[in-house]
Design a protein around this motif. Structure first.
Motif, short mmCIF file in Angstrom:
data_model
loop_
_atom_site.label_atom_id
_atom_site.label_comp_id
_atom_site.label_asym_id
_atom_site.label_seq_id
_atom_site.Cartn_x
_atom_site.Cartn_y
_atom_site.Cartn_z
N UNK A 169 0.81 -1.21 0.00
CA UNK A 169 0.00 0.00 0.00
C UNK A 169 0.84 1.26 0.00
N UNK A 170 1.91 1.25 0.80
CA UNK A 170 2.81 2.40 0.83
C UNK A 170 3.49 2.64 -0.50
N UNK A 171 3.87 1.55 -1.17
CA UNK A 171 4.53 1.68 -2.47
C UNK A 171 3.58 2.25 -3.53
N UNK A 172 2.32 1.86 -3.46
CA UNK A 172 1.33 2.37 -4.41
C UNK A 172 1.18 3.89 -4.27
N UNK A 173 1.03 4.35 -3.04
CA UNK A 173 0.87 5.80 -2.81
C UNK A 173 2.17 6.53 -3.17
N UNK A 174 3.31 5.89 -2.93
CA UNK A 174 4.60 6.49 -3.28
C UNK A 174 4.69 6.69 -4.79
N UNK A 175 4.31 5.68 -5.56
CA UNK A 175 4.34 5.79 -7.02
C UNK A 175 3.37 6.87 -7.50
N UNK A 176 2.20 6.93 -6.89
CA UNK A 176 1.20 7.93 -7.27
C UNK A 176 1.66 9.35 -6.96
N UNK A 177 2.57 9.48 -5.99
CA UNK A 177 2.99 10.81 -5.54
C UNK A 177 4.18 11.37 -6.30
N UNK A 178 4.78 10.56 -7.18
CA UNK A 178 5.94 11.03 -7.95
C UNK A 178 5.55 12.22 -8.81
N UNK A 179 6.38 13.27 -8.74
CA UNK A 179 6.15 14.45 -9.55
C UNK A 179 5.10 15.39 -9.02
N UNK A 180 4.51 15.07 -7.86
CA UNK A 180 3.48 15.93 -7.27
C UNK A 180 4.09 16.76 -6.15
N UNK A 181 4.39 18.00 -6.44
CA UNK A 181 5.06 18.86 -5.46
C UNK A 181 4.14 19.28 -4.32
N UNK A 182 2.83 19.03 -4.48
CA UNK A 182 1.88 19.41 -3.43
C UNK A 182 1.56 18.25 -2.48
N UNK A 183 2.37 17.18 -2.54
CA UNK A 183 2.17 16.05 -1.62
C UNK A 183 2.23 16.54 -0.19
N UNK A 184 1.24 16.20 0.60
CA UNK A 184 1.15 16.70 1.97
C UNK A 184 2.00 15.88 2.92
N UNK A 185 2.27 16.44 4.09
CA UNK A 185 2.99 15.72 5.13
C UNK A 185 2.21 14.48 5.55
N UNK A 186 0.89 14.58 5.59
CA UNK A 186 0.05 13.44 5.95
C UNK A 186 0.26 12.28 4.98
N UNK A 187 0.28 12.60 3.68
CA UNK A 187 0.50 11.57 2.66
C UNK A 187 1.91 10.99 2.77
N UNK A 188 2.89 11.86 2.99
CA UNK A 188 4.27 11.41 3.13
C UNK A 188 4.41 10.46 4.32
N UNK A 189 3.76 10.80 5.44
CA UNK A 189 3.79 9.93 6.61
C UNK A 189 3.11 8.59 6.31
N UNK A 190 2.01 8.64 5.56
CA UNK A 190 1.32 7.40 5.19
C UNK A 190 2.26 6.49 4.39
N UNK A 191 2.92 7.08 3.39
CA UNK A 191 3.82 6.30 2.54
C UNK A 191 4.86 5.57 3.39
#
Length: 309
Positions: A169-191
């Motif tokens: 699950x963490x890897x999926x969100x990590x891949x989805x977040x590539x190139x997104x400069x607006x990734x939140x701290x909450x999402x980063x913590x989830x990853x």
């Protein structure tokens, strides 16, 4: 014979030699991992599995597993199959993470990645083989002195840490977040709570499970390992910016190239270091109740924030 009242006044040796401890435990883990997968027909797949499994590394996860088991009162023999299984699962994740479809990396632990040596097809199968054998190892090689109910709990915990509720699950969100400069701290913590900390937590908690830890002690181990897991990732993010390829053993600056939001990109390097240190200190406090028995796990926590590769 020393009188009891005099014995209480004698100073305790509170020193702990982490370097010696790591050297000894790494050797034990390397020997066990080497014995776990002999080369038989078809040789190519076993060679590929061994290529990545025996490529070195800190062996931090299996050592944490052994240390947790011993702190609770168990033995190295009780926990070694679980410790090796954790390292096999971790190695699988590295093999698959390096694939062109994922992070597309050419180097890991200072040598060519598995797919660069054996091809993408065999690399995928090597990861699959390591994953399957990890669970077989726990089920079949854990000593009979460990209650079967505990073994079942370990298998379930490892499965959860690996699947969509954990690493995958963490890897999926990590891949989805590539190139997104607006990734939140909450999402980063989830990853990173899922991609990095989940398996590290499983290593520690499963070590406690094998030794028969109480529910309360398992919670302490869980909080300890969640904290060090996040600290580990923060330091990894810092090293990706500050270390060389030779120090890392893999391509440096990958996060920047992939335009990934990282802890240093949000907080800066110095604040990131401070946050990691806070997490480690909180982790160590969780184990204070175990006294000197907690020294290896507490020293390993501090080792995480002091490493430079």
């Amino acid at each position: 014979m020393v009188a009891a009242d005099n014995l209480q006044k004698m100073p305790k040796d509170t020193t702990f030699n982490l370097a010696a401890y790591l050297k000894e435990r790494q050797k034990l883990c390397e020997t066990a991992l080497d014995k776990s997968i002999p080369i038989i027909y078809p040789e190519k797949i076993y060679e590929s599995m061994r290529y990545s499994l025996l490529a070195g590394g800190k062996r931090l996860r299996p050592i944490l597993c052994l240390a947790a088991c011993e702190m609770i009162g168990g033995t190295i023999d009780m926990a070694m199959p679980t410790a090796c299984a954790v390292e096999m699962i971790h190695t699988m994740s590295l093999i698959h993470d390096d694939l062109p479809a994922m992070d597309n990396d050419d180097y890991r632990r200072g040598q060519l990645t598995n797919h660069k040596v054996y091809g993408e097809d065999i690399a995928i199968l090597a990861g699959d083989g390591l994953l399957a054998y990890a669970f077989e190892l726990v089920a079949m090689q854990t000593p009979e002195s460990v209650a079967r109910e505990r073994v079942l709990q370990v298998i379930a915990r490892l499965g959860k840490a690996l699947g969509a509720a954990g690493l995958v699950g963490g890897q999926v969100v990590d891949l989805d977040s590539e190139g997104k400069s607006d990734t939140s701290l909450e999402t980063l913590n989830f990853i990173h709570n899922h991609k990095t900390a989940a398996l590290l937590e499983a290593a520690v908690v499963c070590g406690g499970m094998v030794a028969g830890a109480s529910a309360e002690d398992l919670q302490r181990l869980s909080r300890y390992s969640q904290n060090i897991g996040l600290a580990f990732q923060i330091i990894d993010d810092i090293l990706d910016v500050t270390a060389t390829q030779e120090q890392l053993g893999k391509t440096a600056g990958k996060d920047l190239i992939a335009q990934k939001v990282t802890y240093p990109s949000l907080w800066g390097i110095e604040e990131s270091r401070a946050k990691a240190q806070e997490l480690v200190e909180s982790a160590c406090i969780e184990l204070d109740t175990f006294g000197e028995l907690a020294q290896p796990l507490q020293a390993l926590a501090h080792f995480i924030t002091s490493r430079n590769h």
